[in-house]
Design an enzyme around this catalytic site. Structure first.
Site, short mmCIF file in Angstrom:
data_model
loop_
_atom_site.label_atom_id
_atom_site.label_comp_id
_atom_site.label_asym_id
_atom_site.label_seq_id
_atom_site.Cartn_x
_atom_site.Cartn_y
_atom_site.Cartn_z
N ASP A 115 -8.77 5.97 42.47
CA ASP A 115 -9.46 4.73 42.09
C ASP A 115 -9.05 4.27 40.68
O ASP A 115 -9.88 3.87 39.88
CB ASP A 115 -10.98 4.93 42.16
CG ASP A 115 -11.76 3.61 42.11
OD1 ASP A 115 -11.18 2.56 42.45
OD2 ASP A 115 -12.93 3.63 41.70
N LYS A 129 -7.97 1.85 38.10
CA LYS A 129 -8.00 0.41 37.86
C LYS A 129 -8.42 0.20 36.41
O LYS A 129 -8.88 1.14 35.75
CB LYS A 129 -8.94 -0.29 38.83
CG LYS A 129 -10.37 0.22 38.78
CD LYS A 129 -11.20 -0.40 39.89
CE LYS A 129 -12.61 0.17 39.88
NZ LYS A 129 -13.38 -0.28 41.02
N LEU A 130 -8.25 -1.01 35.91
CA LEU A 130 -8.54 -1.27 34.50
C LEU A 130 -9.97 -0.89 34.12
O LEU A 130 -10.21 -0.41 33.01
CB LEU A 130 -8.29 -2.74 34.17
CG LEU A 130 -6.83 -3.19 34.21
CD1 LEU A 130 -6.73 -4.68 33.91
CD2 LEU A 130 -5.99 -2.40 33.25
N GLY A 131 -10.92 -1.09 35.00
CA GLY A 131 -12.31 -0.78 34.71
C GLY A 131 -12.59 0.70 34.58
O GLY A 131 -13.60 1.11 34.01
N ASN A 132 -11.70 1.55 35.12
CA ASN A 132 -11.87 3.00 35.04
C ASN A 132 -10.98 3.64 33.98
O ASN A 132 -10.91 4.86 33.88
CB ASN A 132 -11.58 3.65 36.40
CG ASN A 132 -12.64 3.31 37.42
OD1 ASN A 132 -13.75 2.94 37.07
ND2 ASN A 132 -12.30 3.42 38.68
N ASP A 152 -14.49 7.84 35.98
CA ASP A 152 -14.96 7.61 37.34
C ASP A 152 -14.15 8.40 38.37
O ASP A 152 -13.31 7.86 39.08
CB ASP A 152 -14.96 6.12 37.69
CG ASP A 152 -15.71 5.85 38.99
OD1 ASP A 152 -16.23 6.80 39.61
OD2 ASP A 152 -15.77 4.67 39.39
#
Length: 86
Positions: free
Chosen positions: A53, A55-58, A71
């Site tokens: 998973d 991605k920029l948010g993680n 995450d």
């Protein structure tokens, strides 16, 4: 409390937050974070962990603007080489 265990938690920002604030990364910044991400992936794979998973948010930034992968909720542990996870 959480702040006792992780005193810099409130300082961590994700690469997504940074992108939203600034609209773009400079080429040197992108290179810097990509090198750190490749190192993190290499470390995870050497320890038989598949994140699944990314991605920029993680991708979090610490107080020194170094990359931290977060995450691991969808992460998988590979038990033997060549094993495939669904």
């Amino acid at each position: 409390t959480l702040h006792t265990l992780f005193p810099y938690t409130t300082l961590f920002r994700s690469l997504l937050d940074l992108l939203r604030r600034r609209r773009r990364y400079s080429e040197p910044e992108a290179r810097f974070y990509l090198v750190q991400l490749i190192g993190a992936c290499e470390y995870m794979h050497n320890n038989s962990v598949i994140h699944r998973d990314l991605k920029l948010g993680n991708l979090m930034l610490d107080e020194h603007m170094n990359l931290r992968v977060g995450d691991f909720g969808l992460a998988a542990l590979v038990k033997f080489p060549g094993e495939r996870k669904k």
